[in-house]
Scaffold this motif. Structure first.
Motif, PDB file in Angstrom:
ATOM      1  N   ALA A 185       0.843  -1.204   0.000  1.00 47.08           N
ATOM      2  CA  ALA A 185       0.000   0.000   0.000  1.00 47.08           C
ATOM      3  C   ALA A 185       0.871   1.244   0.000  1.00 47.08           C
ATOM      4  O   ALA A 185       1.917   1.278   0.656  1.00 47.08           O
ATOM      5  CB  ALA A 185      -0.902  -0.002   1.220  1.00 47.08           C
ATOM      6  N   LEU A 186       0.456   2.271  -0.751  1.00 49.93           N
ATOM      7  CA  LEU A 186       1.192   3.535  -0.746  1.00 49.93           C
ATOM      8  C   LEU A 186       0.974   4.251   0.584  1.00 49.93           C
ATOM      9  O   LEU A 186      -0.107   4.168   1.171  1.00 49.93           O
ATOM     10  CB  LEU A 186       0.710   4.445  -1.873  1.00 49.93           C
ATOM     11  N   SER A 187       1.974   4.992   1.004  1.00 50.28           N
ATOM     12  CA  SER A 187       1.825   5.766   2.241  1.00 50.28           C
ATOM     13  C   SER A 187       0.656   6.739   2.109  1.00 50.28           C
ATOM     14  O   SER A 187      -0.056   7.017   3.074  1.00 50.28           O
ATOM     15  CB  SER A 187       3.102   6.535   2.535  1.00 50.28           C
ATOM     16  N   GLY A 188       0.455   7.254   0.881  1.00 49.90           N
ATOM     17  CA  GLY A 188      -0.667   8.166   0.651  1.00 49.90           C
ATOM     18  C   GLY A 188      -1.993   7.510   1.004  1.00 49.90           C
ATOM     19  O   GLY A 188      -2.867   8.121   1.624  1.00 49.90           O
ATOM     20  N   GLU A 189      -2.117   6.252   0.611  1.00 46.61           N
ATOM     21  CA  GLU A 189      -3.370   5.551   0.892  1.00 46.61           C
ATOM     22  C   GLU A 189      -3.531   5.275   2.384  1.00 46.61           C
ATOM     23  O   GLU A 189      -4.611   5.467   2.961  1.00 46.61           O
ATOM     24  CB  GLU A 189      -3.438   4.226   0.124  1.00 46.61           C
ATOM     25  N   VAL A 190      -2.431   4.854   3.013  1.00 42.84           N
ATOM     26  CA  VAL A 190      -2.496   4.545   4.446  1.00 42.84           C
ATOM     27  C   VAL A 190      -2.832   5.815   5.235  1.00 42.84           C
ATOM     28  O   VAL A 190      -3.633   5.801   6.169  1.00 42.84           O
ATOM     29  CB  VAL A 190      -1.168   3.909   4.935  1.00 42.84           C
ATOM     30  N   MET A 191      -2.218   6.922   4.820  1.00 42.36           N
ATOM     31  CA  MET A 191      -2.528   8.196   5.476  1.00 42.36           C
ATOM     32  C   MET A 191      -4.020   8.511   5.348  1.00 42.36           C
ATOM     33  O   MET A 191      -4.687   8.884   6.324  1.00 42.36           O
ATOM     34  CB  MET A 191      -1.697   9.309   4.816  1.00 42.36           C
ATOM     35  N   THR A 223      15.176   9.313  10.482  1.00 43.33           N
ATOM     36  CA  THR A 223      16.007   8.112  10.612  1.00 43.33           C
ATOM     37  C   THR A 223      15.653   7.364  11.904  1.00 43.33           C
ATOM     38  O   THR A 223      16.211   6.319  12.187  1.00 43.33           O
ATOM     39  CB  THR A 223      17.509   8.487  10.661  1.00 43.33           C
ATOM     40  N   GLY A 224      14.757   7.908  12.681  1.00 46.27           N
ATOM     41  CA  GLY A 224      14.318   7.286  13.913  1.00 46.27           C
ATOM     42  C   GLY A 224      14.801   8.037  15.136  1.00 46.27           C
ATOM     43  O   GLY A 224      15.750   8.817  15.031  1.00 46.27           O
ATOM     44  N   PRO A 225      14.138   7.900  16.249  1.00 45.95           N
ATOM     45  CA  PRO A 225      13.041   6.971  16.517  1.00 45.95           C
ATOM     46  C   PRO A 225      11.731   7.463  15.876  1.00 45.95           C
ATOM     47  O   PRO A 225      11.419   8.642  15.962  1.00 45.95           O
ATOM     48  CB  PRO A 225      12.929   7.025  18.047  1.00 45.95           C
ATOM     49  N   PHE A 226      11.025   6.534  15.287  1.00 49.84           N
ATOM     50  CA  PHE A 226       9.822   6.927  14.556  1.00 49.84           C
ATOM     51  C   PHE A 226       8.666   7.280  15.488  1.00 49.84           C
ATOM     52  O   PHE A 226       7.659   7.785  15.038  1.00 49.84           O
ATOM     53  CB  PHE A 226       9.425   5.820  13.567  1.00 49.84           C
ATOM     54  N   TYR A 227       8.832   6.988  16.771  1.00 50.88           N
ATOM     55  CA  TYR A 227       7.785   7.397  17.715  1.00 50.88           C
ATOM     56  C   TYR A 227       7.978   8.849  18.168  1.00 50.88           C
ATOM     57  O   TYR A 227       7.162   9.394  18.884  1.00 50.88           O
ATOM     58  CB  TYR A 227       7.769   6.474  18.941  1.00 50.88           C
ATOM     59  N   GLY A 228       9.089   9.462  17.728  1.00 54.32           N
ATOM     60  CA  GLY A 228       9.487  10.774  18.262  1.00 54.32           C
ATOM     61  C   GLY A 228       8.393  11.826  18.237  1.00 54.32           C
ATOM     62  O   GLY A 228       8.244  12.620  19.167  1.00 54.32           O
ATOM     63  N   PHE A 229       7.596  11.831  17.178  1.00 57.04           N
ATOM     64  CA  PHE A 229       6.587  12.873  17.017  1.00 57.04           C
ATOM     65  C   PHE A 229       5.503  12.790  18.094  1.00 57.04           C
ATOM     66  O   PHE A 229       4.746  13.736  18.279  1.00 57.04           O
ATOM     67  CB  PHE A 229       5.972  12.756  15.616  1.00 57.04           C
ATOM     68  N   SER A 230       5.459  11.660  18.788  1.00 55.13           N
ATOM     69  CA  SER A 230       4.446  11.531  19.849  1.00 55.13           C
ATOM     70  C   SER A 230       4.677  12.580  20.935  1.00 55.13           C
ATOM     71  O   SER A 230       3.806  12.836  21.760  1.00 55.13           O
ATOM     72  CB  SER A 230       4.470  10.124  20.457  1.00 55.13           C
ATOM     73  N   GLN A 231       5.865  13.216  20.933  1.00 59.14           N
ATOM     74  CA  GLN A 231       6.161  14.204  21.972  1.00 59.14           C
ATOM     75  C   GLN A 231       5.764  15.627  21.596  1.00 59.14           C
ATOM     76  O   GLN A 231       6.071  16.568  22.322  1.00 59.14           O
ATOM     77  CB  GLN A 231       7.657  14.143  22.320  1.00 59.14           C
ATOM     78  N   LEU A 232       5.079  15.762  20.470  1.00 60.41           N
ATOM     79  CA  LEU A 232       4.598  17.097  20.077  1.00 60.41           C
ATOM     80  C   LEU A 232       3.767  17.738  21.193  1.00 60.41           C
ATOM     81  O   LEU A 232       3.733  18.962  21.330  1.00 60.41           O
ATOM     82  CB  LEU A 232       3.750  16.985  18.793  1.00 60.41           C
ATOM     83  N   HIS A 265       4.210  14.869   7.484  1.00 60.96           N
ATOM     84  CA  HIS A 265       4.369  14.538   6.075  1.00 60.96           C
ATOM     85  C   HIS A 265       3.633  13.229   5.785  1.00 60.96           C
ATOM     86  O   HIS A 265       3.360  12.447   6.696  1.00 60.96           O
ATOM     87  CB  HIS A 265       5.847  14.344   5.715  1.00 60.96           C
ATOM     88  N   THR A 266       3.429  12.979   4.512  1.00 64.12           N
ATOM     89  CA  THR A 266       2.757  11.716   4.152  1.00 64.12           C
ATOM     90  C   THR A 266       3.572  10.520   4.629  1.00 64.12           C
ATOM     91  O   THR A 266       3.035   9.470   4.958  1.00 64.12           O
ATOM     92  CB  THR A 266       2.563  11.631   2.622  1.00 64.12           C
ATOM     93  N   TYR A 267       4.880  10.691   4.688  1.00 61.84           N
ATOM     94  CA  TYR A 267       5.699   9.529   5.070  1.00 61.84           C
ATOM     95  C   TYR A 267       5.495   9.105   6.516  1.00 61.84           C
ATOM     96  O   TYR A 267       5.991   8.059   6.919  1.00 61.84           O
ATOM     97  CB  TYR A 267       7.180   9.724   4.729  1.00 61.84           C
ATOM     98  N   SER A 268       4.753   9.889   7.283  1.00 57.83           N
ATOM     99  CA  SER A 268       4.413   9.418   8.633  1.00 57.83           C
ATOM    100  C   SER A 268       3.549   8.169   8.586  1.00 57.83           C
ATOM    101  O   SER A 268       3.391   7.474   9.594  1.00 57.83           O
ATOM    102  CB  SER A 268       3.674  10.510   9.410  1.00 57.83           C
ATOM    103  N   ALA A 269       2.986   7.896   7.415  1.00 55.04           N
ATOM    104  CA  ALA A 269       2.149   6.684   7.276  1.00 55.04           C
ATOM    105  C   ALA A 269       2.991   5.452   6.948  1.00 55.04           C
ATOM    106  O   ALA A 269       2.459   4.374   6.717  1.00 55.04           O
ATOM    107  CB  ALA A 269       1.099   6.910   6.195  1.00 55.04           C
ATOM    108  N   GLU A 270       4.297   5.588   6.952  1.00 53.65           N
ATOM    109  CA  GLU A 270       5.156   4.453   6.606  1.00 53.65           C
ATOM    110  C   GLU A 270       5.292   3.443   7.740  1.00 53.65           C
ATOM    111  O   GLU A 270       5.474   2.261   7.505  1.00 53.65           O
ATOM    112  CB  GLU A 270       6.560   4.948   6.252  1.00 53.65           C
ATOM    113  N   HIS A 271       5.266   3.948   8.973  1.00 53.82           N
ATOM    114  CA  HIS A 271       5.562   3.066  10.108  1.00 53.82           C
ATOM    115  C   HIS A 271       4.417   3.071  11.122  1.00 53.82           C
ATOM    116  O   HIS A 271       3.743   4.084  11.287  1.00 53.82           O
ATOM    117  CB  HIS A 271       6.841   3.518  10.820  1.00 53.82           C
ATOM    118  N   ASP A 272       4.280   1.955  11.802  1.00 50.89           N
ATOM    119  CA  ASP A 272       3.257   1.885  12.858  1.00 50.89           C
ATOM    120  C   ASP A 272       3.498   2.949  13.918  1.00 50.89           C
ATOM    121  O   ASP A 272       2.565   3.597  14.376  1.00 50.89           O
ATOM    122  CB  ASP A 272       3.286   0.500  13.515  1.00 50.89           C
TER     123      ASP A 272
END
Lengths: 782, 272
Positions: free
Chosen positions: A310-316, A534-543, A564-571
């Protein structure tokens, strides 16, 4: 019979009489309104004393700080000044100092030089003259002198206006300094004061007027008087280098030693005025979300879509947008991502159409070819770009992580085509990502907006352009967006959390480039939380730390979820974004599209306030900005009976937020004491989740129009205690009718479980309104 | 070397090559992690997981899965549990440090920085800890850490200078002079070191080592740097020691007069 009083020199009977009579009325009305407008203009022109001065002149030395956005003033002072209601007009001291008349609307001059000026004597002569005329000077850091012996006299002539004098000498070894005195309210703001003072100049106080913020007795061997490290004088303020901000080179971090907002407020001797506020609408904190399209074609690794490619666009779309119809989001498409001729992949076009068809989604462009370095395109040379592609467009690091991999995955995903690869940036030194076609502002901005719009349902317009890469557009690029009638945004990278633990990392509202203005995004995006993805991909949770720190103890900014759309790349990254969307959904916010925020922020700079008495102000030229704020306002409330165009007001923390009616062109805000006994019952809306306009108050009736996202939530005040009938109409169709009972204190919380995406007419009529209205009509009859 | 082996073992573990070393459930889950089947791996792992009885590898695996899925608190809990069993694992300590930094737990962050700085051979880890303590104004802790690392002889010149200055500020002149002496020997002549060098000079005056103070003063003077014209002579005179820096500073006659003014000696024929 001829009517001698008539304006006409002839007399016509019948319907012509009616027709001309109508024209007469219109002409009379025109004359009346024309006269009223003339009087208003005369009033405004002749009452310059009433104009609230909201401009600060920011002086910088372009030989040390190349442009306004690179100055210490921009980085440290502009945000606090914006918060206090001021905008900055930057002036390069090397390009000529402003004449007196140019400075007359300025509230103050601020400088934060980084070293000696080319001609200090000339500068201090000008400054002395301006200060003598009453202009305030806020001097941070270096004063601009080259040598105290040479320039000291001129400097001291100027500094006497601030109540200070430079003495000969500099204390380098500060350890034997004693009797450090600090203003307990304004100093040691974000960290304790220095244990070992940095070196300081000998600056003595020569006036009784003023407030010493930080002072110290120099070592005995120096034999000098108490020296002022930070001081607020009669005509301004001075802070010695190193005593406003503490920096650490190892950590690459800075913190305020003094409270910048409190300090500036006192230094400017700010008189009360309604501060244009960009964080709030209808008494609630603004919420908005925007997405930069990067990564649309990337394959998502989310476990839920395992094996589906699935494309990240679709997952987003499926995970972050569709499930949140109550939260608006602005999507900035990188249009080359879906353009085969550039190396993109048009298989995702259907998804883009699906995305843009959602009512909660606003169409925007995040450029066409995604420039990384905007300055490269200021004087564009295709030959130079082609040479760069030939010489440097190779993957420099084949490793799985790092900037190359990040760049490649961010854009190219697994669906790129080898034949275009030469023209797709393989490393971060390339000036943009899609380089197959020559760059043009027309294509990059206008073309991209048009292309994005073409994927949206008919009539849905792209209103926002989101800057890419270094988010440092040049003046012509900014002008291009303005000429197209769209707003622009991005940049600023505000963080205010444990990792970036200072107000100094909260960006100002905008970046001024020449005659143009770039509106900064309110928050930083996931890229800065994840080490450039480049990680940690959970980092944005601290917004949430930034969101909380910019709300309390004072509200500085709206709630902005920017990714960004690429936020849909990882769980982990999906979960991080979801956390903030859930938080926004559960909180008391007023959600809007990002373009509206950009419009509000843009309007901040045009607002003109005219003070009509010590407690009242006319508001002109406010554009899309509808909230004004009074700080330290516990003792004040809005006099609704005397104000004009005020929908309501709300005390929050220590401030009073006033909501204006967008339908009223020139509102007037009138304050009264909160202890005032006038117990008039004027109905108002203190807060709402939807935007409100066209408010009409009548005895026992309040009507208005409203629209917004999610369920409607309104808080009223000043209603009578009788039963009210609520009627909600959409284009004359009654969609809801119900009875509601205000509390005995006249307040009412009204929740409307209907869609407000299209404007609704809402009215509250108390049960005895009809009889009251009839009585009023009867009362007028002879 | 130890760090390399640890990375290697983790690499083997996650690639599934550790199959031969770690048999059974752990290997199966390692394969699932490699294949990014995080939910399945987590389910399998939790089925047999017991906080008191599981192996460190299982804690690490669960932490890795939690990180990938964005279960941040669970990840941190697992890392903490792991580090209790293997307190010397720098890789995991860095994960914990990152969590504390992002989560805003400053105390946890500082304690983890301390643990890392003491374990690590990288000077950057010490720099980070010491700079953080200084920047945040935690001066007592800063002094304590500086003293700890000074005893190990691993401080950089600038850090030695900071230690000396903290002692100097606290009027512990013997300690100050000792630390500043080492700074004086090792630091560059950059202007930023000047206040520290000056503090060294003064600390020597304070402890009465005038001879060494003069040597320091002369060495500073010889640098010909813009700041080298500091009035050392007056400093000696303030301590009543007019025999130092006489020829280097003011003319002898003037020096005598100054000496007489500052500390007149009875019966001195030179005094007017």
């Amino acid at each position: 019979m001829r009517n001698d009083c008539s304006l006409y020199s002839f007399y016509i009977e019948g319907k012509w009489q009616l027709f001309l009579g109508g024209i007469t009325r219109q002409v009379r009305a025109l004359i009346f309104y024309g006269f009223a407008l003339f009087c208003f203009v005369c009033f405004i022109n002749n009452s310059q004393a009433g104009l609230v001065k909201r401009e600060i002149i920011g002086l910088y030395d372009s030989l040390r700080e190349a442009e306004p956005s690179a100055t210490a003033i921009h980085n440290f002072l502009e945000m606090p000044l914006n918060h206090l209601g001021y905008s900055i007009r930057y002036i390069d001291v090397n390009a000529g100092l402003p004449e007196v008349s140019q400075a007359e609307n300025a509230a103050a001059v601020v400088s934060w030089f980084q070293g000696a000026l080319v001609d200090p004597a000339l500068y201090f002569e000008w400054a002395d003259k301006q200060a003598g005329l009453g202009l305030q000077f806020l001097v941070f850091g270096e004063t601009g002198i080259r040598d105290l012996e040479e320039d000291g006299a001129a400097l001291n002539l100027f500094l006497r206006h601030l109540g200070l004098r430079f003495e000969t000498g500099f204390v380098m070894l500060t350890s034997a300094s004693s009797e450090l005195r600090l203003d307990s309210e304004l100093v040691a703001f974000e960290r304790p004061f220095y244990k070992i003072l940095p070196g300081y100049s000998l600056v003595t106080r020569i006036s009784r007027d003023g407030l010493s913020i930080a002072s110290v007795l120099p070592p005995l061997r120096v034999a000098a008087e108490r020296t002022q490290l930070a001081f607020i004088g009669a005509r301004g303020a001075y802070v010695q280098p190193g005593f406003a901000i503490a920096t650490d080179d190892v950590l690459n971090r800075q913190k305020w030693l003094i409270d910048p907002i409190g300090f500036l407020q006192r230094a400017l001797k700010q008189e009360r005025f309604p501060i244009p506020d960009t964080s709030t609408l209808m008494g609630r904190r603004i919420y908005f979300s925007h997405i930069d399209g990067d990564g649309w074609n990337n394959i998502s690794y989310s476990s839920k879509y395992q094996g589906q490619k699935a494309l990240s666009g679709e997952v987003m779309l499926r995970e972050l947008i569709e499930p949140y119809p109550d939260l608006p989001v602005t999507y900035g498409l990188v249009t080359a991502d879906v353009d085969r001729s550039e190396g993109g992949d048009d298989r995702g076009v259907g998804l883009v159409r699906e995305l843009f068809a959602l009512p909660q989604v606003e169409v925007a462009s995040h450029t066409h070819s995604h420039p990384f370095h905007w300055a490269f395109y200021r004087n564009y040379d295709r030959a130079k770009e082609l040479a760069l592609i030939r010489e440097k467009n190779v993957a420099q690091e084949p490793a799985a992580v790092g900037p190359v991999s990040w760049l490649s995955r961010r854009f190219f995903g697994e669906s790129g085509k080898a034949s275009f690869k030469n023209y797709l940036a393989q490393n971060v030194s390339m000036p943009r990502y899609y380089m197959r076609k020559p760059f043009s502002l027309v294509g990059e901005i206008g073309g991209s907006l048009a292309q994005a719009e073409s994927f949206a349902p008919k009539g849905k317009k792209a209103k926002l352009f989101l800057w890419s890469g270094d988010t440092q557009p040049f003046e012509e690029a900014l002008a291009h967006t303005r000429k197209l009638g769209v707003y622009n945004m991005n940049g600023g990278d505000t963080r205010f959390d444990r990792d970036w633990p200072s107000l100094s990392y909260v960006a100002p509202l905008s970046r001024q480039i020449g005659a143009e203005r770039q509106i900064y995004a309110v928050s930083s995006n996931e890229n800065t939380y994840t080490n450039d993805w480049t990680g940690p991909f959970y980092g944005f949770s601290q917004l949430h730390q930034t969101v909380d720190n910019t709300e309390s103890p004072i509200r500085l900014r709206p709630y902005n979820v920017y990714y960004h759309t690429y936020s849909a790349e990882h769980d982990a990254s999906l979960r991080a974004v979801r956390k903030h969307l859930d938080r926004a959904r559960d909180g008391a916010y007023l959600p809007i599209f990002a373009s509206q925020y950009a419009a509000i922020a843009n309007s901040f700079f045009g607002v003109k306030l005219y003070q009509t008495s010590d407690r009242s102000w006319l508001v002109l030229n406010r554009g899309r900005l509808q909230s004004f704020r009074f700080d330290d306002a516990r003792q004040w409330q809005i006099d609704l009976a005397k104000s004009k165009g005020v929908i309501g007001s709300k005390h929050h923390q220590n401030s009073l937020y006033v909501s204006l009616d967008p339908a009223v062109r020139v509102p007037e805000i009138v304050l009264k004491s909160s202890q005032s006994d006038d117990d008039e019952k004027v109905a108002s809306i203190t807060e709402a989740r939807w935007q409100v306009y066209d408010l009409v108050r009548q005895p026992c009736r309040i009507g208005f129009r409203a629209f917004g996202f999610g369920a409607g939530e309104f808080q009223f005040r000043g209603l009578s205690s009788s039963l009210y009938r609520v009627k909600v109409r959409r284009e004359n169709e009654l969609v809801l009718s119900d009875d509601v009972q205000p509390l005995p204190d006249g307040s009412l919380r009204l929740d409307l479980a209907v869609s407000g995406m299209e404007p609704l007419d809402i009215s509250l009529i108390c049960n005895n309104w009809a009889s009251t209205a009839r009585m009023a009509v009867k009362g007028r009859q002879p | 070397m130890i760090r390399f082996l640890k990375y290697l073992s983790l690499y083997l573990l996650f690639l599934g090559i550790g199959y031969a070393l770690v048999p059974g459930q752990t290997e199966k889950i390692a394969v699932q992690i490699k294949e990014q089947k995080y939910h399945e791996a987590r389910k399998h792992l939790l089925a047999s997981f017991e906080e008191d009885d599981s192996s460190p590898e299982e804690f690490l695996q669960l932490a890795e899965i939690a990180e990938q899925l964005g279960f941040v608190e669970e990840m941190h809990r697992m890392h903490e549990a792991y580090i209790e069993r293997s307190p010397d694992d720098l890789w995991v300590l860095r994960k914990i440090e990152l969590y504390h930094r992002l989560a805003g737990d400053f105390r946890g962050y500082v304690e983890t920085l301390k643990a890392i700085a003491r374990l690590s051979d990288e000077p950057e880890d010490r720099d980070k800890l010491l700079a953080t303590l200084q920047f945040e104004g935690l001066y007592e802790e800063e002094l304590s850490e500086l003293s700890f690392f000074e005893a190990k002889g691993v401080l950089k010149p600038q850090q030695l200078g900071r230690l000396g200055m903290l002692h100097f500020q606290g009027e512990r002149m013997e300690e100050a002079a000792a630390a500043l002496a080492r700074h004086h020997e090792s630091a560059s002549l950059a202007p930023k070191h000047w206040p520290v060098r000056l503090a060294y000079f003064h600390s020597l005056l304070e402890i009465g080592d005038f001879l060494r103070a003069e040597t320091v003063a002369l060495s500073l003077r010889e640098t010909k740097e813009p700041w080298a014209d500091f009035d050392f002579r007056s400093e000696f005179l303030r301590y009543g020691r007019d025999e130092y820096m006489r020829e280097a500073e003011v003319p002898e006659g003037l020096a005598t007069i100054l000496s007489c003014v500052i500390r007149p000696k009875e019966g001195d024929q030179d005094c007017p």
